[in-house]
Each structure stands twice: as C-alpha cells, then as structure tokens.
Design an enzyme around this catalytic site. Sequence first.
Site, PDB file in Angstrom:
ATOM      1  N   ALA A  13      15.327  10.967  -1.613  1.00  0.00           N
ATOM      2  CA  ALA A  13      16.522  10.964  -0.761  1.00  0.00           C
ATOM      3  C   ALA A  13      17.493   9.863  -1.191  1.00  0.00           C
ATOM      4  CB  ALA A  13      16.113  10.785   0.700  1.00  0.00           C
ATOM      5  N   VAL A  14      16.952   8.711  -1.569  1.00  0.00           N
ATOM      6  CA  VAL A  14      17.822   7.619  -2.045  1.00  0.00           C
ATOM      7  C   VAL A  14      18.554   8.074  -3.309  1.00  0.00           C
ATOM      8  CG1 VAL A  14      17.834   5.286  -3.048  1.00  0.00           C
ATOM      9  CG2 VAL A  14      16.428   5.761  -1.031  1.00  0.00           C
TER      10      VAL A  14
ATOM     11  N   THR B 137       4.466   2.800   5.328  1.00  0.00           N
ATOM     12  CA  THR B 137       3.058   2.377   5.399  1.00  0.00           C
ATOM     13  C   THR B 137       2.330   3.271   6.384  1.00  0.00           C
ATOM     14  OG1 THR B 137       1.538   0.655   6.215  1.00  0.00           O
ATOM     15  CG2 THR B 137       3.752   0.584   7.084  1.00  0.00           C
ATOM     16  N   ILE B 138       1.058   3.497   6.144  1.00  0.00           N
ATOM     17  CA  ILE B 138       0.296   4.323   7.099  1.00  0.00           C
ATOM     18  C   ILE B 138      -0.028   3.531   8.365  1.00  0.00           C
ATOM     19  CG2 ILE B 138      -0.730   5.726   5.280  1.00  0.00           C
ATOM     20  CD1 ILE B 138      -3.424   4.212   5.959  1.00  0.00           C
ATOM     21  N   ASP B 139       0.148   2.203   8.332  1.00  0.00           N
ATOM     22  CA  ASP B 139      -0.318   1.367   9.452  1.00  0.00           C
ATOM     23  C   ASP B 139       0.559   1.440  10.703  1.00  0.00           C
ATOM     24  OD1 ASP B 139      -2.310   0.518   7.754  1.00  0.00           O
ATOM     25  OD2 ASP B 139      -1.282  -1.314   7.158  1.00  0.00           O
TER      26      ASP B 139
ATOM     27  N   ARG C 133       0.430  -4.974  -5.206  1.00  0.00           N
ATOM     28  CA  ARG C 133       0.421  -6.171  -4.359  1.00  0.00           C
ATOM     29  C   ARG C 133       0.767  -7.321  -5.298  1.00  0.00           C
ATOM     30  NH1 ARG C 133      -0.571  -4.165   0.712  1.00  0.00           N
ATOM     31  NH2 ARG C 133      -2.307  -2.713   0.815  1.00  0.00           N
TER      32      ARG C 133
ATOM     33  N   ASP D 250       3.002  -0.468  11.463  1.00  0.00           N
ATOM     34  CA  ASP D 250       3.061  -1.838  12.002  1.00  0.00           C
ATOM     35  C   ASP D 250       4.350  -2.575  11.630  1.00  0.00           C
ATOM     36  OD1 ASP D 250       2.610  -2.035   9.310  1.00  0.00           O
ATOM     37  OD2 ASP D 250       1.032  -3.540   9.454  1.00  0.00           O
TER      38      ASP D 250
ATOM     39  N   ASP E 285       5.173  -4.469   6.109  1.00  0.00           N
ATOM     40  CA  ASP E 285       5.768  -5.743   6.532  1.00  0.00           C
ATOM     41  C   ASP E 285       5.776  -6.799   5.431  1.00  0.00           C
ATOM     42  OD1 ASP E 285       3.058  -6.020   6.702  1.00  0.00           O
ATOM     43  OD2 ASP E 285       3.023  -6.870   8.722  1.00  0.00           O
TER      44      ASP E 285
ATOM     45  N   ARG F  13     -25.871  12.870  17.610  1.00  0.00           N
ATOM     46  CA  ARG F  13     -25.787  11.493  17.103  1.00  0.00           C
ATOM     47  C   ARG F  13     -24.542  10.787  17.632  1.00  0.00           C
ATOM     48  NH1 ARG F  13     -27.023  13.045  10.853  1.00  0.00           N
ATOM     49  NH2 ARG F  13     -29.258  12.605  10.871  1.00  0.00           N
TER      50      ARG F  13
ATOM     51  N   GLU G 182     -14.898   9.011  22.405  1.00  0.00           N
ATOM     52  CA  GLU G 182     -15.432   8.380  23.621  1.00  0.00           C
ATOM     53  C   GLU G 182     -14.977   6.933  23.772  1.00  0.00           C
ATOM     54  OE1 GLU G 182     -17.194  10.866  22.202  1.00  0.00           O
ATOM     55  OE2 GLU G 182     -16.973  11.927  24.108  1.00  0.00           O
TER      56      GLU G 182
ATOM     57  N   ARG H  79     -17.229  15.399  14.410  1.00  0.00           N
ATOM     58  CA  ARG H  79     -17.649  15.957  15.711  1.00  0.00           C
ATOM     59  C   ARG H  79     -18.652  17.101  15.496  1.00  0.00           C
ATOM     60  NH1 ARG H  79     -16.193  16.312  20.873  1.00  0.00           N
ATOM     61  NH2 ARG H  79     -14.441  14.890  20.644  1.00  0.00           N
TER      62      ARG H  79
ATOM     63  N   GLY I  86      -5.440   0.327   9.227  1.00  0.00           N
ATOM     64  CA  GLY I  86      -4.391  -0.110  10.144  1.00  0.00           C
ATOM     65  C   GLY I  86      -4.135  -1.599  10.071  1.00  0.00           C
ATOM     66  N   ARG I  87      -4.974  -2.290   9.308  1.00  0.00           N
ATOM     67  CA  ARG I  87      -4.875  -3.762   9.221  1.00  0.00           C
ATOM     68  C   ARG I  87      -4.930  -4.375  10.615  1.00  0.00           C
ATOM     69  NH1 ARG I  87      -0.981  -7.026   6.243  1.00  0.00           N
ATOM     70  NH2 ARG I  87       0.546  -5.632   7.183  1.00  0.00           N
TER      71      ARG I  87
ATOM     72  N   GLY J 204       0.841  -1.205   0.000  1.00  0.00           N
ATOM     73  CA  GLY J 204       0.000   0.000   0.000  1.00  0.00           C
ATOM     74  C   GLY J 204       0.869   1.244   0.000  1.00  0.00           C
TER      75      GLY J 204
ATOM     76  N   LYS K 172     -23.566  13.288  28.248  1.00  0.00           N
ATOM     77  CA  LYS K 172     -22.993  13.449  26.898  1.00  0.00           C
ATOM     78  C   LYS K 172     -24.128  13.426  25.879  1.00  0.00           C
ATOM     79  CE  LYS K 172     -18.438  11.536  27.742  1.00  0.00           C
ATOM     80  NZ  LYS K 172     -17.215  11.904  27.044  1.00  0.00           N
TER      81      LYS K 172
HETATM   82  O1  F6P Z   1      -1.287  -1.414   4.511  1.00  0.00           O
HETATM   83  C1  F6P Z   1      -1.923  -0.218   4.203  1.00  0.00           C
HETATM   84  C2  F6P Z   1      -3.390  -0.436   4.029  1.00  0.00           C
HETATM   85  O2  F6P Z   1      -3.973   0.805   3.671  1.00  0.00           O
HETATM   86  C3  F6P Z   1      -4.114  -1.051   5.227  1.00  0.00           C
HETATM   87  O3  F6P Z   1      -4.409  -0.101   6.203  1.00  0.00           O
HETATM   88  C4  F6P Z   1      -5.327  -1.632   4.549  1.00  0.00           C
HETATM   89  O4  F6P Z   1      -5.835  -2.728   5.281  1.00  0.00           O
HETATM   90  C5  F6P Z   1      -4.807  -2.084   3.226  1.00  0.00           C
HETATM   91  O5  F6P Z   1      -3.624  -1.345   2.980  1.00  0.00           O
HETATM   92  C6  F6P Z   1      -5.747  -1.887   2.071  1.00  0.00           C
HETATM   93  O6  F6P Z   1      -5.183  -2.469   0.950  1.00  0.00           O
HETATM   94  P1  F6P Z   1      -5.622  -2.179  -0.528  1.00  0.00           P
HETATM   95  O7  F6P Z   1      -5.224  -0.767  -0.874  1.00  0.00           O
HETATM   96  O8  F6P Z   1      -4.878  -3.178  -1.350  1.00  0.00           O
HETATM   97  O9  F6P Z   1      -7.106  -2.323  -0.588  1.00  0.00           O
END
Ligand code: F6P
Length: 319
Positions: free
Chosen positions: A22-23, A125-127, A72, A129, A103, A162, A187, A154, A170-171, A11, A213
């Site tokens: 930079a590379v 990665t944004i996750d 992928r 992880d 990963d 609501r 909350e 909000r 975040g997987r 992703g 609330k």
């Molecule tokens: O690993 C980054 C991510 O955005 C995860 O947060 C998400 O689960 C996944 O990729 C989504 O994958 P795709 O873009 O292949 O649907």
Amino acid sequence: IRKIGVLTSGGDAPGMNAAIRAVVRTALHNDLEVYGIFNGYLGLYENNIRKLDRQDVSDRINRGGTFLGSARFPEFKEESVRRQAIKNLEQHGIDALVVIGGDGSYMGAKCLTEMGYPCIGLPGTIDNDVPGTEYTIGYNTALNCVLDAIDRLRDTSSSHRRISLVEIMGRHCGDLTLAAAVAGGAEYAIIPEKPFSEESLLRALDKGDSKGKKHAIICITEKITDTHELARRIEAHTGQETRATVLGHIQRGGAPGAFDRVLASQMGAFSVALLMEGEGGRCVGIQNNRLVHHDIIEAIEKMPRPFNQDLFDTFKKLV
Ligand code: F6P
C-alpha cells in the site's frame, strides 16, 4: 516530499507485505519514488536500500512474513548508529521513512524523529501492544491461528479427558490470550495484566471438576511462568493428565486474513497521505473504526494501551 523509504522491523506479522504494497502503490500513484530498506534498522545502518517499483509488490498481498525482511537490532539505540542511518537515507535523497513494526520499532522511529528525520510509524505486530491503536496489523490473523490450535486441542483433550495448557505469544500483552480464550471457550486465562495465582487456578479446576467438566483448556501468555512445569504441578494436584502446548512461532506465520489485509492497506495508504501533507513524527492507528494519527513521541511516552476489562469480566462469566 519526493522520495519515501519503507522498512519492517522487529517480529514479523501477517499483513506487513500488504502494508508495504500500500505504501509503494500509493506513493507511485502520487508520482513519488519509494525505496525499500531491507532487514529493518540493521539494513538501514548497513545501507541495504533499493528503489522499489510496482512489480516489486505484485503477488505479495496474500503472503505472510515480510519480503523486505526484518531484524532485531538493539544497536539502533546508539546515537552514532542512528547518525549513520540518517546519512544513508540522505545519500539516497530519501525525505521520510515509514516504519512498520511493534513498540520497539516505534522507539527507533521516535529517536530518528527527535534527531530531525521525519518518520511515520505503522503498528505491525501480532501482540496488539502498540499505543495509539485498537488493532495492530497481524493481530487478527494470529488470533485466528491460535483459535484454530485451541479448537484442535479441544478435540483431543476432550477425547482423553485431559487438561490442556496452551502457551500463547504476546510478550507483555494478554490481548491474544484473552480473545483466544473467549473465542475458544477456554476454562481459564492467565494474562500479564492480572496477577497470577496458582492457588486460584487449582481451585477453579477443582470447581470445574465438581461442575462435571471432563476436560479443561487453560490459555496462558508466554513469559509468565514455565508452562511445562506448571502442567506438571496441575497434574500432580488434580490427578488428571495434563499436557502443555507451546504454540511458538507458528502464530507469526501464514497468509494474512481479510481484516489484516484491509487494515494494512488502509494504514499504508494513510501514511503516505500524511507525509504528503507534510506530517512527520506521527504514528497511525485505528480507533472507533476510523484511521487516526498521533504524535509518535507522545504516543510512546503518554498513551498506555487500555486493558479490555469488559472482555475479561465477560470471559469469567462464561466459564
Ligand atoms: O513481538 C512479537 C513476538 O512474536 C512476541 O510475541 C514474542 O515474545 C517475540 O516476538 C518473539 O521474538 P523472536 O521471534 O525474536 O524470538
């Protein structure tokens, strides 16, 4: 070492372009040649490889996504596919490869390293992880994007009294969700690191009601449950209108923030320095505000990412 390859995989994440830049610029500064591999491991297999010069990375630092493209490509798990990839690299005379990704991408880099081809992994990665680093390239920008969405939700959820359920990427990692929940004053946070009990969520909402609330924001990491179904059940239990918002790929796009640009620039430059020192099979991280590198095989096999229990405890006290 004379020639370096660079690819982005998995992703995309804001800041990947800054890392590639930079590379490229560090390599050229040291009279090395750099080759861009397009579309991640797929491009490596298909020999989609081209020499890069400094203009190729001009006007890229502020751009989201990755100009090299990403994919992928689960087929990279097959040894014969990797053998072809190494053949392509050797055909171009490329001595080592910088892999920017999450990963899954690290697994590819690890396997190439085990086959004798030196790789350096950069966490992109944004996750957030990836083992061996406290922060990944893209995480901070995505966090700010999620926070902006929560702030907007909000406004409307308070106007309508609501409950707002926000599904965050975040997987299997709850970092984005938890940090966004703290920063957004939510909350409740439902994250993969903690068992989810619908009963305790509903109890907390009842309690919030008794605290006076008028509305609530609940953050939930993707893949835990069907968010729209959960919203329906919350509405049925509380009698309060409940709306689910799945943020989706919005979270992956946009200009990288300053933090990610700086992190990506440092890590990109560091990866080239490591290769020039003869290091291979390493992955780069930032820990205690210092750049570090670990054995990529060890990082994947033996370095689980620690969960930020302190932040979770703090969150619960602030509700
Ligand atoms: O690993 C980054 C991510 O955005 C995860 O947060 C998400 O689960 C996944 O990729 C989504 O994958 P795709 O873009 O292949 O649907």
